[in-house]
Design an enzyme around this catalytic site. Sequence first.
Site, PDB file in Angstrom:
ATOM      1  N   HIS A 123      90.612  31.162  60.259  1.00  0.00           N
ATOM      2  CA  HIS A 123      90.457  29.715  60.426  1.00  0.00           C
ATOM      3  C   HIS A 123      91.098  29.026  59.219  1.00  0.00           C
ATOM      4  O   HIS A 123      91.190  29.608  58.138  1.00  0.00           O
ATOM      5  CB  HIS A 123      88.977  29.309  60.474  1.00  0.00           C
ATOM      6  CG  HIS A 123      88.299  29.618  61.765  1.00  0.00           C
ATOM      7  ND1 HIS A 123      87.611  28.667  62.495  1.00  0.00           N
ATOM      8  CD2 HIS A 123      88.178  30.763  62.471  1.00  0.00           C
ATOM      9  CE1 HIS A 123      87.096  29.224  63.574  1.00  0.00           C
ATOM     10  NE2 HIS A 123      87.420  30.501  63.575  1.00  0.00           N
TER      11      HIS A 123
ATOM     12  N   GLU B 184      80.722  32.885  57.465  1.00  0.00           N
ATOM     13  CA  GLU B 184      81.184  34.277  57.528  1.00  0.00           C
ATOM     14  C   GLU B 184      81.513  34.823  56.138  1.00  0.00           C
ATOM     15  O   GLU B 184      82.454  35.602  55.974  1.00  0.00           O
ATOM     16  CB  GLU B 184      82.372  34.428  58.481  1.00  0.00           C
ATOM     17  CG  GLU B 184      81.995  34.240  59.937  1.00  0.00           C
ATOM     18  CD  GLU B 184      83.012  34.805  60.904  1.00  0.00           C
ATOM     19  OE1 GLU B 184      83.835  35.640  60.503  1.00  0.00           O
ATOM     20  OE2 GLU B 184      82.975  34.408  62.082  1.00  0.00           O
TER      21      GLU B 184
END
Length: 553
Positions: A323, A50
């Site tokens: 995350h 990402e």
Amino acid sequence: MQDVPDEINLVTLNCWGLKYISKLRRERLAEIGRQLAIASPQPHIVALQECWTQEDYQSIRRQTRFILPYAKFYHSGAFGGGLAILSRWPIEASTMHRYPLNGRPTAFWRGDWYVGKGVACARIRYGPAAKHVIEVFNTHTHAPYEGGKPDDSYLCHRTSQSWEVAKLLRGAAERGHLVLAMGDFNMIPMSPEHQLIISLAPVRDVWRVLHPDSSLGPAHHPAEVARRRPVPTAEFNIRENGATSDGPDNTWRWSKAQQKLLGPGKHPVTVSPDTPDPLGKRLDYIFAGAGDIHALGGGWVVKRASVGMMMRHPELGCSLSDHFAVEATLAFHPLPQSQPSPPPPPRESTSNNTTSSNRASTPTATTTLPPPSPKETSNSKTDSALHNGAYLESPTPSLHNAPQSPSPTSQLTSFLHPSPSREAAATLPPSTYTTTILPLITTYTARSHRQKSLRTTHFFLALLASLACLVGVWFTPPGKNYISFILMLISTLGLTAGTIDGLLALLFFRAELNALREFEWEVRNAASLPGGGGGDEGDEGEGRDGDEGGRGW
């Protein structure tokens, strides 16, 4: 070429860098680059997911260029795959392997199909010998948008993607290279997707090597409920379970009211280590092989694994991503003297490999956030028993008598001489193919056929409706021009929508059905091999659907 290292430090992180969507993207990713640059021990290979924009990639590159001088940003799909690999050593070759099954263009609000998710592959040379090669596979698999329920239409996608990853790893291992798979796999430990990778490729989940009794999912998941364990604390989930997602330590999982406590000039807000963490789970992984043990005179073993990148942005106070990172250190371990092998090549430790600090500890609490509300916990308990399919349950040892981590010698021995239990676990039984994977393929194939038929029917109905509207324009009474306008508008819009569905039926759904046929043949062929799919490359299976017999790989 620098001296051959004794240790290799690895980092994988989902950066949450979606343009226009992720909050505080530029500031967070710039800080990620800064933290990588000052990390101790210094990372040697970093896999990012990402990281969607060149701007963010270049920002990280500028800050890490002195310790990670080689890097590759991978282009895929219409908007890029969001994958990047940074390395201390030269990248000799790279490729982007697109997943055959990867989302649907009709689910445009999800975007998986448009970004062209796949596996970013890099061949990295860390020494002069022929086998001094690392093959890195960085991926971000399809997200479980539908919660992994039994009717999750994307479960087949993630299973197929794990199958593809396992094939890539197996091929690289057969070339005698050290193989690494890193990334956000959107699966939890011991799920069928997880089992496919560790069973069909000669790799280990580095976290479970050192923490074999770690959790199989969040506390409410049936696999964890069956183990009759208490709800873990935030500290335990980080230190023992390797939870990289959905934990209370990550500010992006806080409520809006809690997030308002953060910001420039505001008091730091931390989380008590004793905070209950029923939702934290491990979605990010590092899978590692051992390399060509005989050619190298030894192999790579897991020395350290930890959850990292838990620090907050120094000014904004927020977590650097939604995350946390997984960090690991692989150490080269020579074969025991009793093992006959060629003499190992001379190896010298690099100066930045002398430390192995653990950055997984949780911050000391100064202001404690409240635990999750009872409503949040109860909602979690209502999730389906099949979060990611059927699970393989493990025994339930006491928390105070956790199994010991294997020694370096035993790690190497397990590759050279697998024990009967490991050998049995290294090959999926035929029942896994016939009762788990093939039904998934059958169900999703039926769905694709239905969608193809419906969209084809819509195209022809739209075509007929458009012709009817044009005929209606011909018979419109004089002076009723507004009726002609409405009929032309309906004809144009209806035919446009029908044409789009017709093209989807002709191009996308036909391509998806072909990919499913390929996947099904490979699974059936693997199930027919001796041992249920773990046979040698030279073994041949019985062909299916009129195809000639062939190899499962």
